[in-house]
Design a protein around this motif. Structure first.
Motif, mmCIF file in Angstrom:
data_model
loop_
_atom_site.group_PDB
_atom_site.id
_atom_site.type_symbol
_atom_site.label_atom_id
_atom_site.label_comp_id
_atom_site.label_asym_id
_atom_site.label_seq_id
_atom_site.Cartn_x
_atom_site.Cartn_y
_atom_site.Cartn_z
ATOM 1 N N LYS A 1 31.344 38.445 53.514
ATOM 2 C CA LYS A 1 31.118 36.977 53.450
ATOM 3 C C LYS A 1 30.496 36.379 54.853
ATOM 4 O O LYS A 1 30.903 36.810 55.781
ATOM 5 C CB LYS A 1 32.491 36.223 53.302
ATOM 6 C CG LYS A 1 33.096 36.701 52.001
ATOM 7 C CD LYS A 1 32.139 36.352 50.764
ATOM 8 C CE LYS A 1 32.037 34.657 50.599
ATOM 9 N NZ LYS A 1 31.434 33.982 49.143
ATOM 10 N N GLU B 1 29.974 30.545 52.654
ATOM 11 C CA GLU B 1 30.154 30.571 51.391
ATOM 12 C C GLU B 1 29.159 31.558 50.806
ATOM 13 O O GLU B 1 29.420 31.798 49.733
ATOM 14 C CB GLU B 1 29.774 29.165 50.676
ATOM 15 C CG GLU B 1 30.607 27.982 51.425
ATOM 16 C CD GLU B 1 30.290 26.709 50.571
ATOM 17 O OE1 GLU B 1 29.536 26.610 50.084
ATOM 18 O OE2 GLU B 1 31.141 25.745 50.757
ATOM 19 N N GLU B 2 28.305 32.084 51.576
ATOM 20 C CA GLU B 2 27.345 32.999 51.043
ATOM 21 C C GLU B 2 28.129 34.452 51.058
ATOM 22 O O GLU B 2 28.857 34.977 51.997
ATOM 23 C CB GLU B 2 26.265 33.069 51.960
ATOM 24 C CG GLU B 2 25.474 31.766 51.900
ATOM 25 C CD GLU B 2 25.039 31.261 50.531
ATOM 26 O OE1 GLU B 2 25.026 31.952 49.591
ATOM 27 O OE2 GLU B 2 24.719 29.915 50.306
#
Length: 709
Positions: free
Chosen positions: A422, A425-426
């Motif tokens: 991670k 949020e990606e």
């Protein structure tokens, strides 16, 4: 009276040959080509010029005209026998549309079949118009409507896409067939109907109308009676047509910009394209009248008689030979433009051979058989096998493909595995390569350069310095290597075009954090490396975090983005032969274009190249260089056309008042280019350079530097 399919006796042989000839052009126009810097050759500009001049859009135009001619022939035969043609043809077009749907969404979304089926329905509405009315309608659709839509899409912002164009670059290199299908759907012209299809449908429909007209005047049956017309078509096609194609080449290569005063140009280009296509048809018909020449170009007949099957098989070739989503040769981005066209010719020869063998036993291609069987009410006249009605179909066709390449096996021991981690949020996809199973392994996070280069397959995607320094240096020295797909590439989420350099640096540090969580990695010996644009990212990461063991910049600039682009443009224009005032004007024109692009990116909500340029164009890295505390090695190539070593070294000296800190070192590799291949000057193309070999001193420099850490 029943409506029977075309027989061998009532076929027009030259039309079959012409249809096969058009399919060769379609194959050459569509064959996938990676266009990677690493495989460019000195012949590429000439091949691109010839492609635009002689091939681009001409053969699909011929193919579309022949579809309209086929409609006219079937309609005429139905009228002669007082058969209701409309219900049959509507059913036929619906079936063809279904075939196109399967082809487009399961194989290749560049499909033209659905457009033919769509336009074919509308041919029914105009079939009784006079020749004059059809001619006017053809000009309206082909020239005016097509030209207006083109101008609207390209200049007035009519087409706005909701997806990132980087998906198109990812599609041929993704290893997942499901991902391939997903991208196929997202980027399909039919999924983006209002953006893509009006232009295609208008032009295709206009071509069909021309095909109907050619049928009405017996253009294919009695060309000798239309000698004056064909003379004019040949003359206009080889003058106005070629001139228009040359203008098209200038536009596609960026040498000509269409501003408001030039809005008449698209209309001329389209008209010229039609004339050039008609000149090709006229020349082909004349050549076919010679028995001696006919024997040679008769090579196209078998492909033309099985045109639908062969058109679909070309897409199968693309998947198995070029793309990476299915088992195959995976040649995309690995062979040159010239080699790609040569392979396309070989594939067409194979299609001609297979079609010829097939037609010795069967009257039509397999897809044609199924299509026509479902189209005609009475099936008794449709026999796949020719000998008797009662003969059971027992035939198999084996297609043997000769492997054109071999897969290379790495000699050294290594363990490669895909990972996900991670970054905010990606989710970022990476490939981790370990040299052994030992603990306390040092590691490097690698950052690739600009563009949509997805590293979702190490053996398939590594190129140039990436491959050589990872395999032959770092693994040899006991380092594990992690390199990652940018946002939106491979299985990484997000969109790399929305990500500026600081966002990329955030993702890179997330990779370092991930490595620290692995028990077999030494958390105190994790460095970061970057090639080209990736060098800026490596500098940012090391300047923001004090736990970076070292920085390795490979052709990574020390100057800012705009300065680097200006330097690259100047060198490139000089290699193209510009000097003096012409050089200065060329550079100024390029700068103005970049300013326009940045402004467009700033004001546009679209996430494309202009938006990405706006996000990065004003980046400078002086503060990052001043903040470097860990050991950093900058390697430059003497003849790097992208990153001039002297300009970048001068910046380092100026920045530190000619007292560069001891933790920063640099080296210029003699005769090295951007990929550290030995070349004779800046203007040597990549492919020529690779044949001269990778510079082993580049590897030795890294080895020695790592040993001294």
């Amino acid at each position: 009276m029943e409506f029977k399919p075309t027989t061998k006796q009532n076929r027009i042989e030259v039309v079959d040959a012409l249809r096969g000839f058009a399919l060769l052009g379609v194959l050459l126009a569509n064959v996938p080509y990676g266009n990677s810097e690493a495989i460019q050759t000195a012949s590429d500009p000439a091949l691109t010029f010839l492609y635009h001049l002689l091939i681009d859009k001409k053969f699909i135009t011929i193919f579309s005209m022949l579809f309209g001619f086929g409609f006219y022939i079937q309609m005429t035969r139905a009228e002669e026998k007082n058969i209701s043609f409309q219900p049959y043809f509507v059913k036929r077009m619906l079936l063809l549309f279904l075939i196109g749907v399967i082809h487009s969404f399961l194989f290749w979304n560049g499909d033209i079949i659905m457009s033919y089926a769509f336009g074919g329905i509308f041919l029914l509405l105009i079939r009784k118009l006079s020749n004059k009315a059809l001619m006017i309608l053809a000009v309206v659709f082909n020239v005016f409507i097509t030209g207006i839509i083109f101008i609207g899409n390209s200049s007035l912002g009519w087409s706005e896409y909701s997806y990132d164009f980087a998906l198109a670059a990812e599609q041929p290199i993704t290893q997942s067939f499901l991902r391939y299908l997903e991208i196929n759907w997202i980027t399909s012209p039919w999924t983006n109907f209002l953006n893509d299809m009006p232009l295609t449908l208008a032009f295709t429909f206009g071509n069909m109308i021309i095909g109907m007209l050619l049928g009405r005047i017996d253009f294919f049956r009695l060309p000798e009676k239309l000698k004056t017309l064909t003379n004019w078509l040949i003359g206009l096609g080889l003058t106005i047509g070629l001139a228009s194609s040359y203008i098209l080449h200038l536009i596609f290569t960026g040498a000509l910009e269409l501003d408001i005063p030039q809005l008449w140009v698209p209309f001329v280009i389209i008209a010229g394209m039609l004339l050039q296509s008609l000149s090709y048809i006229s020349i082909f018909l004349r050549l076919y009248r010679s028995e001696r020449v006919k024997k040679v170009i008769g090579f196209f007949n078998p492909v033309g008689k099985t045109a639908l099957t062969n058109y679909l098989m070309q897409s199968v070739f693309y998947l198995l030979i070029f793309f990476l989503c299915l088992p195959g040769l995976h040649l995309f981005g690995k062979i040159t433009q010239g080699e790609t066209y040569t392979l396309a010719l070989v594939l067409f020869g194979l299609q001609s051979l297979i079609s010829s063998l097939w037609l010795r036993k069967f009257p039509q291609g397999p897809v044609e058989f199924l299509w026509k069987k479902l189209s005609y009410k009475n099936f008794s006249h449709l026999r796949l096998y020719q000998k008797t009605k009662n003969t059971k179909v027992k035939a198999t066709l084996t297609i043997a493909m000769i492997l054109l390449g071999s897969f290379f096996v790495h000699a050294q021991d290594r363990i490669a595995s895909k990972v996900m981690f991670k970054s905010g949020e990606e989710s970022i996809e990476g490939i981790l390569i370990r040299p052994n199973m030992q603990n306390n392994t040092p590691a490097v996070v690698f950052q690739q350069g600009s563009g949509p280069h997805a590293f979702d397959g190490y053996e398939k995607e590594a190129w140039g310095p990436h491959k050589f320094y990872i395999e032959d240096v770092l693994l040899e020295q006991g380092y594990a290597v992690l390199y990652c797909n940018k946002r939106g590439l491979g299985n990484s989420s997000g969109n790399w075009r929305q990500n500026d350099f600081y966002g990329r640096a955030k993702d890179a540090y997330a990779a370092i954090t991930y490595l620290k969580s692995l028990e077999f990695i030494d958390p105190n010996r994790i460095g970061i490396s970057g090639h080209s644009q990736g060098g800026w990212i490596a500098q940012i990461v090391a300047s923001e975090h004090d736990d970076i063991a070292f920085v390795l910049c490979l052709a990574g600039p020390t100057i800012g983005v705009q300065a680097q682009v200006d330097d690259n443009d100047r060198s490139r224009f000089i290699c193209e032969g510009y000097t003096g005032d012409k050089l200065d004007k060329k550079i100024e024109k390029r700068k103005r274009a970049l300013v326009k692009s940045a402004n467009l990116g700033k004001n546009s909500g679209l996430i494309g190249s202009a938006k990405h340029w706006y996000l990065i164009h004003d980046y400078t890295n002086e503060e990052e260089l001043k903040a470097l505390r860990c050991p950093a090695l900058f390697l430059f190539g003497e003849f790097d056309i992208n990153v001039d070593p002297q300009i970048n070294i001068n910046l380092l000296n100026t920045l530190f008042d000619y007292e560069i800190p001891k933790n920063i070192s640099y080296k210029v590799m003699p005769k090295g280019n951007h990929g550290f291949y030995k070349v004779e000057n800046k203007c040597v193309e990549w492919d020529t350079a690779t044949k001269n070999g990778f510079d082993p001193e580049f590897q030795n420099e890294i080895r020695q530097w790592l040993k001294e850490l």
